[in-house]
Design a protein around this motif. Structure first.
Motif, PDB file in Angstrom:
ATOM      1  N   TYR A 133       0.833  -1.196   0.000  1.00 13.98           N
ATOM      2  CA  TYR A 133       0.000   0.000   0.000  1.00 13.98           C
ATOM      3  C   TYR A 133       0.872   1.252   0.000  1.00 13.98           C
ATOM      4  O   TYR A 133       1.949   1.270   0.586  1.00 13.98           O
ATOM      5  CB  TYR A 133      -0.869   0.050   1.260  1.00 13.98           C
ATOM      6  N   PHE A 134       0.349   2.278  -0.646  1.00 15.90           N
ATOM      7  CA  PHE A 134       0.877   3.619  -0.468  1.00 15.90           C
ATOM      8  C   PHE A 134      -0.028   4.282   0.557  1.00 15.90           C
ATOM      9  O   PHE A 134      -1.243   4.299   0.395  1.00 15.90           O
ATOM     10  CB  PHE A 134       0.851   4.419  -1.775  1.00 15.90           C
ATOM     11  N   ILE A 135       0.570   4.794   1.606  1.00 15.63           N
ATOM     12  CA  ILE A 135      -0.176   5.453   2.674  1.00 15.63           C
ATOM     13  C   ILE A 135       0.255   6.922   2.702  1.00 15.63           C
ATOM     14  O   ILE A 135       1.448   7.212   2.743  1.00 15.63           O
ATOM     15  CB  ILE A 135       0.136   4.826   4.055  1.00 15.63           C
ATOM     16  N   LYS A 136      -0.716   7.792   2.664  1.00 17.62           N
ATOM     17  CA  LYS A 136      -0.417   9.221   2.818  1.00 17.62           C
ATOM     18  C   LYS A 136      -0.807   9.603   4.242  1.00 17.62           C
ATOM     19  O   LYS A 136      -1.941   9.380   4.659  1.00 17.62           O
ATOM     20  CB  LYS A 136      -1.196  10.047   1.809  1.00 17.62           C
ATOM     21  N   THR A 137       0.150  10.156   4.969  1.00 19.26           N
ATOM     22  CA  THR A 137      -0.084  10.506   6.374  1.00 19.26           C
ATOM     23  C   THR A 137      -0.671  11.904   6.488  1.00 19.26           C
ATOM     24  O   THR A 137      -0.710  12.665   5.514  1.00 19.26           O
ATOM     25  CB  THR A 137       1.225  10.435   7.180  1.00 19.26           C
ATOM     26  N   SER A 138      -1.101  12.234   7.682  1.00 18.49           N
ATOM     27  CA  SER A 138      -1.661  13.566   7.929  1.00 18.49           C
ATOM     28  C   SER A 138      -0.618  14.656   7.703  1.00 18.49           C
ATOM     29  O   SER A 138      -0.962  15.807   7.462  1.00 18.49           O
ATOM     30  CB  SER A 138      -2.227  13.651   9.349  1.00 18.49           C
ATOM     31  N   GLY A 139       0.658  14.312   7.733  1.00 13.20           N
ATOM     32  CA  GLY A 139       1.731  15.257   7.442  1.00 13.20           C
ATOM     33  C   GLY A 139       2.074  15.301   5.962  1.00 13.20           C
ATOM     34  O   GLY A 139       3.114  15.821   5.577  1.00 13.20           O
ATOM     35  N   ASN A 140       1.216  14.709   5.109  1.00 18.63           N
ATOM     36  CA  ASN A 140       1.388  14.643   3.651  1.00 18.63           C
ATOM     37  C   ASN A 140       2.668  13.913   3.220  1.00 18.63           C
ATOM     38  O   ASN A 140       3.259  14.240   2.205  1.00 18.63           O
ATOM     39  CB  ASN A 140       1.339  16.034   3.019  1.00 18.63           C
ATOM     40  N   VAL A 141       3.059  12.933   3.998  1.00 16.77           N
ATOM     41  CA  VAL A 141       4.192  12.085   3.647  1.00 16.77           C
ATOM     42  C   VAL A 141       3.628  10.782   3.081  1.00 16.77           C
ATOM     43  O   VAL A 141       2.747  10.171   3.686  1.00 16.77           O
ATOM     44  CB  VAL A 141       5.076  11.787   4.872  1.00 16.77           C
ATOM     45  N   LYS A 142       4.132  10.395   1.911  1.00 11.39           N
ATOM     46  CA  LYS A 142       3.672   9.155   1.281  1.00 11.39           C
ATOM     47  C   LYS A 142       4.666   8.048   1.611  1.00 11.39           C
ATOM     48  O   LYS A 142       5.850   8.160   1.307  1.00 11.39           O
ATOM     49  CB  LYS A 142       3.558   9.347  -0.230  1.00 11.39           C
ATOM     50  N   ILE A 143       4.163   7.000   2.265  1.00  4.73           N
ATOM     51  CA  ILE A 143       5.025   5.882   2.626  1.00  4.73           C
ATOM     52  C   ILE A 143       4.548   4.620   1.912  1.00  4.73           C
ATOM     53  O   ILE A 143       3.410   4.537   1.459  1.00  4.73           O
ATOM     54  CB  ILE A 143       5.076   5.659   4.155  1.00  4.73           C
ATOM     55  N   PHE A 144       5.438   3.660   1.823  1.00  7.19           N
ATOM     56  CA  PHE A 144       5.142   2.361   1.229  1.00  7.19           C
ATOM     57  C   PHE A 144       5.034   1.375   2.374  1.00  7.19           C
ATOM     58  O   PHE A 144       5.962   1.241   3.170  1.00  7.19           O
ATOM     59  CB  PHE A 144       6.263   1.970   0.265  1.00  7.19           C
ATOM     60  N   LEU A 145       3.900   0.695   2.465  1.00  6.99           N
ATOM     61  CA  LEU A 145       3.647  -0.212   3.580  1.00  6.99           C
ATOM     62  C   LEU A 145       3.409  -1.626   3.064  1.00  6.99           C
ATOM     63  O   LEU A 145       2.616  -1.839   2.148  1.00  6.99           O
ATOM     64  CB  LEU A 145       2.423   0.256   4.374  1.00  6.99           C
ATOM     65  N   ASN A 166      13.389   1.697   5.537  1.00 11.60           N
ATOM     66  CA  ASN A 166      14.053   2.981   5.314  1.00 11.60           C
ATOM     67  C   ASN A 166      13.047   4.067   5.684  1.00 11.60           C
ATOM     68  O   ASN A 166      11.981   3.761   6.226  1.00 11.60           O
ATOM     69  CB  ASN A 166      14.607   3.110   3.891  1.00 11.60           C
ATOM     70  N   ASN A 167      13.323   5.312   5.387  1.00 14.78           N
ATOM     71  CA  ASN A 167      12.453   6.396   5.828  1.00 14.78           C
ATOM     72  C   ASN A 167      11.069   6.388   5.197  1.00 14.78           C
ATOM     73  O   ASN A 167      10.156   7.019   5.699  1.00 14.78           O
ATOM     74  CB  ASN A 167      13.121   7.748   5.559  1.00 14.78           C
ATOM     75  N   TYR A 168      10.908   5.672   4.089  1.00 16.23           N
ATOM     76  CA  TYR A 168       9.622   5.678   3.389  1.00 16.23           C
ATOM     77  C   TYR A 168       9.047   4.287   3.165  1.00 16.23           C
ATOM     78  O   TYR A 168       8.013   4.150   2.533  1.00 16.23           O
ATOM     79  CB  TYR A 168       9.774   6.383   2.037  1.00 16.23           C
ATOM     80  N   THR A 169       9.678   3.258   3.703  1.00  9.78           N
ATOM     81  CA  THR A 169       9.217   1.888   3.508  1.00  9.78           C
ATOM     82  C   THR A 169       9.171   1.178   4.853  1.00  9.78           C
ATOM     83  O   THR A 169      10.156   1.171   5.597  1.00  9.78           O
ATOM     84  CB  THR A 169      10.161   1.124   2.548  1.00  9.78           C
ATOM     85  N   PHE A 170       8.000   0.569   5.131  1.00  6.61           N
ATOM     86  CA  PHE A 170       7.785  -0.118   6.389  1.00  6.61           C
ATOM     87  C   PHE A 170       7.158  -1.482   6.133  1.00  6.61           C
ATOM     88  O   PHE A 170       6.420  -1.661   5.165  1.00  6.61           O
ATOM     89  CB  PHE A 170       6.844   0.697   7.285  1.00  6.61           C
ATOM     90  N   ILE A 171       7.446  -2.415   7.030  1.00  8.71           N
ATOM     91  CA  ILE A 171       6.791  -3.726   6.968  1.00  8.71           C
ATOM     92  C   ILE A 171       6.068  -3.950   8.302  1.00  8.71           C
ATOM     93  O   ILE A 171       6.602  -3.642   9.367  1.00  8.71           O
ATOM     94  CB  ILE A 171       7.797  -4.873   6.647  1.00  8.71           C
ATOM     95  N   ASP A 172       4.842  -4.417   8.197  1.00 12.63           N
ATOM     96  CA  ASP A 172       4.020  -4.661   9.366  1.00 12.63           C
ATOM     97  C   ASP A 172       4.111  -6.139   9.719  1.00 12.63           C
ATOM     98  O   ASP A 172       3.674  -6.989   8.964  1.00 12.63           O
ATOM     99  CB  ASP A 172       2.563  -4.280   9.062  1.00 12.63           C
ATOM    100  N   LEU A 173       4.714  -6.418  10.861  1.00 13.46           N
ATOM    101  CA  LEU A 173       4.839  -7.809  11.304  1.00 13.46           C
ATOM    102  C   LEU A 173       3.738  -8.122  12.281  1.00 13.46           C
ATOM    103  O   LEU A 173       3.668  -9.031  12.950  1.00 13.46           O
ATOM    104  CB  LEU A 173       6.227  -8.056  11.898  1.00 13.46           C
TER     105      LEU A 173
END
Length: 173
Positions: A133-145, A166-173
């Motif tokens: 997913y691409f997630i856009k946060t309330s701070g208008n930062v687009k991250i890859f989840l 990294n700063n823009y990519t996260f994995i949910d365990l």
């Protein structure tokens, strides 16, 4: 650890180029003497699946992070965004005629995948039930989840067990 994990993810994301080439060229393992070539192909395909499974275990060592449900502004499914890239990889590997060319092509793709460090899309994650997913946060930062959760509505679900790749990519365990 994060640097090694990024190298590992880039490798897992690009290794299918080699698998397609090996199958196309009908390579087989010598220790399977009289056995069918198909056993070798099964091993070729299993290798990146096992390495991807291993990447989930290694991800536990990455830095922890979280994302509150209230900070999720937009959600965009990204599973299909990478299909053209992987089709391109497959077509390239089908066009490679020898091992030295394969090595050069693989290294170029690997280096660019690693250096981009923005997304680590690995289609084998889909086999393990993960979605992108691409997630856009309330701070208008687009991250890859990367997560197993089915996301539909922003602000509906939070993520307390994220690992930062990294700063823009996260994995949910």
């Amino acid at each position: 650890m994060k640097y090694l994990y990024q190298l590992f993810l880039a490798f897992n994301s690009t290794w299918l180029i080699v698998v397609v080439f090996l199958v196309k060229e009908k390579y087989s393992f010598n220790f399977l003497n009289d056995c069918s070539i198909y056993y070798s192909w099964i091993l070729f395909v299993l290798a990146p699946i096992i390495l991807t499974a291993l990447s989930f275990l290694v991800a536990i060592k990455l830095p922890k992070d979280s994302l509150k449900s209230s900070s999720v502004k937009e959600i965009e499914l990204a599973n299909n965004n990478f299909l053209p890239t992987y089709l391109g990889y497959f077509f390239v590997s089908l066009g490679v005629n020898d091992v030295p060319t394969l090595i050069v092509v693989f290294l170029i793709v690997y280096v660019f995948t690693f250096l981009s460090q923005t997304l680590y899309f690995n289609p084998i994650f889909l086999l393990f039930g993960y979605h992108f997913y691409f997630i856009k946060t309330s701070g208008n930062v687009k991250i890859f989840l990367i997560t197993r959760k089915q996301l539909k509505t922003p602000g509906e679900i939070g993520f307390e067990k994220l690992r930062r790749i990294n700063n823009y990519t996260f994995i949910d365990l």
